[in-house]
Design a protein around this motif. Structure first.
Motif, short mmCIF file in Angstrom:
data_model
loop_
_atom_site.label_atom_id
_atom_site.label_comp_id
_atom_site.label_asym_id
_atom_site.label_seq_id
_atom_site.Cartn_x
_atom_site.Cartn_y
_atom_site.Cartn_z
N ALA A 139 0.83 -1.20 0.00
CA ALA A 139 0.00 0.00 0.00
C ALA A 139 0.87 1.26 0.00
O ALA A 139 0.56 2.24 -0.70
CB ALA A 139 -0.93 0.00 1.21
N ALA A 140 1.97 1.23 0.74
CA ALA A 140 2.87 2.38 0.78
C ALA A 140 3.55 2.60 -0.56
O ALA A 140 3.71 3.74 -1.02
CB ALA A 140 3.91 2.19 1.88
N VAL A 141 3.96 1.51 -1.22
CA VAL A 141 4.59 1.61 -2.54
C VAL A 141 3.62 2.21 -3.55
O VAL A 141 3.97 3.12 -4.31
CB VAL A 141 5.08 0.22 -3.01
CG1 VAL A 141 5.40 0.23 -4.51
CG2 VAL A 141 6.31 -0.20 -2.23
N GLU A 142 2.39 1.71 -3.56
CA GLU A 142 1.42 2.23 -4.53
C GLU A 142 1.08 3.69 -4.25
O GLU A 142 0.94 4.49 -5.19
CB GLU A 142 0.15 1.38 -4.51
CG GLU A 142 -0.87 1.84 -5.54
CD GLU A 142 -1.96 0.82 -5.80
OE1 GLU A 142 -3.04 1.25 -6.26
OE2 GLU A 142 -1.74 -0.38 -5.57
N ALA A 143 0.98 4.06 -2.99
CA ALA A 143 0.67 5.44 -2.64
C ALA A 143 1.77 6.39 -3.10
O ALA A 143 1.50 7.51 -3.55
CB ALA A 143 0.45 5.58 -1.14
N GLU A 144 3.02 5.94 -3.03
CA GLU A 144 4.16 6.81 -3.38
C GLU A 144 4.50 6.76 -4.87
O GLU A 144 4.84 7.78 -5.47
CB GLU A 144 5.38 6.42 -2.57
CG GLU A 144 6.60 7.29 -2.87
CD GLU A 144 7.79 6.99 -1.96
OE1 GLU A 144 8.87 7.58 -2.17
OE2 GLU A 144 7.63 6.17 -1.03
N HIS A 145 4.39 5.56 -5.46
CA HIS A 145 4.91 5.38 -6.83
C HIS A 145 3.84 5.08 -7.88
O HIS A 145 4.15 5.03 -9.07
CB HIS A 145 5.95 4.26 -6.84
CG HIS A 145 7.13 4.52 -5.98
ND1 HIS A 145 8.16 5.37 -6.35
CD2 HIS A 145 7.45 4.05 -4.73
CE1 HIS A 145 9.07 5.41 -5.38
NE2 HIS A 145 8.66 4.62 -4.39
N GLY A 146 2.61 4.85 -7.47
CA GLY A 146 1.54 4.61 -8.42
C GLY A 146 1.27 3.13 -8.65
O GLY A 146 2.03 2.26 -8.22
N PRO A 147 0.17 2.83 -9.37
CA PRO A 147 -0.27 1.45 -9.51
C PRO A 147 0.60 0.58 -10.39
O PRO A 147 0.46 -0.64 -10.39
CB PRO A 147 -1.68 1.60 -10.11
CG PRO A 147 -1.66 2.93 -10.79
CD PRO A 147 -0.77 3.79 -9.98
N GLY A 148 1.51 1.17 -11.17
CA GLY A 148 2.39 0.36 -12.02
C GLY A 148 3.70 -0.01 -11.35
O GLY A 148 4.54 -0.68 -11.97
N ALA A 149 3.89 0.38 -10.10
CA ALA A 149 5.17 0.16 -9.42
C ALA A 149 5.40 -1.32 -9.12
O ALA A 149 4.47 -2.07 -8.84
CB ALA A 149 5.24 0.97 -8.14
#
Length: 239
Positions: A139-149
């Motif tokens: 969830a933290a990765v998607e919040a910071e980098h977007g859904p393609g991360a």
């Protein structure tokens, strides 16, 4: 949705000799395990990952380093104790051949949700804390980098099997049906509706398609056309 690559550490001498290392400190990759980690790092190098999170144990840290060192960018690198090996308690440091003669061994194989290792943790507790950690990082990765991360979590066999079981909607009592080999890569994407498991236990094959993949929405009725790569081919990954 972001995508996590679940990577098991490479082989150790304990693995090769049938020893349940558990959380014993000072267990490092053997020569074959270092080669495995290097190959996994080379496979993942085709994918620009935004971060690598590792269990604190040395064999995972070595494997994580092999992945980070092959990245062209500068992914963040961190350690999460919640991804560490199961606490096998009094089983730790013993030979698997000897443990197989104990009554608890049969429960581990057939009814792991009921297992509490003597002096250690329960397998249900192991799954709960590792799944929570993966979902939190995702969830933290998607919040910071977007859904393609895409990001990487380096952990242990039983930990990854329990995470995959959760993503597949399997009861923990079925997780022994899953195989997670040393330095293998499994692929999970979490979404608002459900997780999606893209691959399990891969030890070869092209991963570059992950750098081009469009984050999926709803599951296509009928199965869809697969994941396109450059040239319009569908990736072939050994499982």
């Amino acid at each position: 949705m972001a995508t996590v690559l679940l990577v098991r550490h490479g082989r150790t001498t304990a693995n090769a000799t049938g020893l349940l290392a558990g959380r014993t400190p000072g267990v490092f990759l053997d020569d074959h395990g270092r080669d495995q980690a290097a190959l996994t790092g080379a496979r993942i190098a085709a994918v620009p990952v935004v971060g690598v999170v590792s269990s604190p144990l040395e064999r995972c840290a070595e494997t994580a380093r092999a992945i980070v060192d092959r990245q062209k960018g500068a992914p963040t690198s961190s350690v999460d104790p919640e991804l560490t090996e199961c606490d096998y308690g009094q089983w730790q440091g013993r030979q698997l051949g000897d443990l197989a003669s104990e009554d608890l061994w049969r429960v581990v194989q057939s009814h792991p949700s009921a297992v509490v290792f003597p002096g250690g943790e329960s397998m249900a507790g192991m799954q709960a804390r590792s799944v929570a950690a993966i979902r939190r990082h995702d969830a933290a990765v998607e919040a910071e980098h977007g859904p393609g991360a895409v990001w990487v979590a380096v952990s242990h066999g039983d930990i990854i099997k329990s995470i995959l079981a959760d993503a597949l909607g399997m009861h923990l009592d079925l997780f022994q049906r899953l195989e997670v080999g040393p330095a293998s890569v499994s692929i999970v994407s979490y979404g608002a509706s459900r997780p999606r498991v893209g691959a399990t236990n891969t030890d070869s094959g092209d991963l570059s398609w992950l750098a081009k993949a469009i984050p999926p929405g709803d599951a296509p009725v009928g199965g869809g056309a697969g994941t396109p790569t450059a040239g319009g081919r569908t990736p072939r990954i050994k499982t």
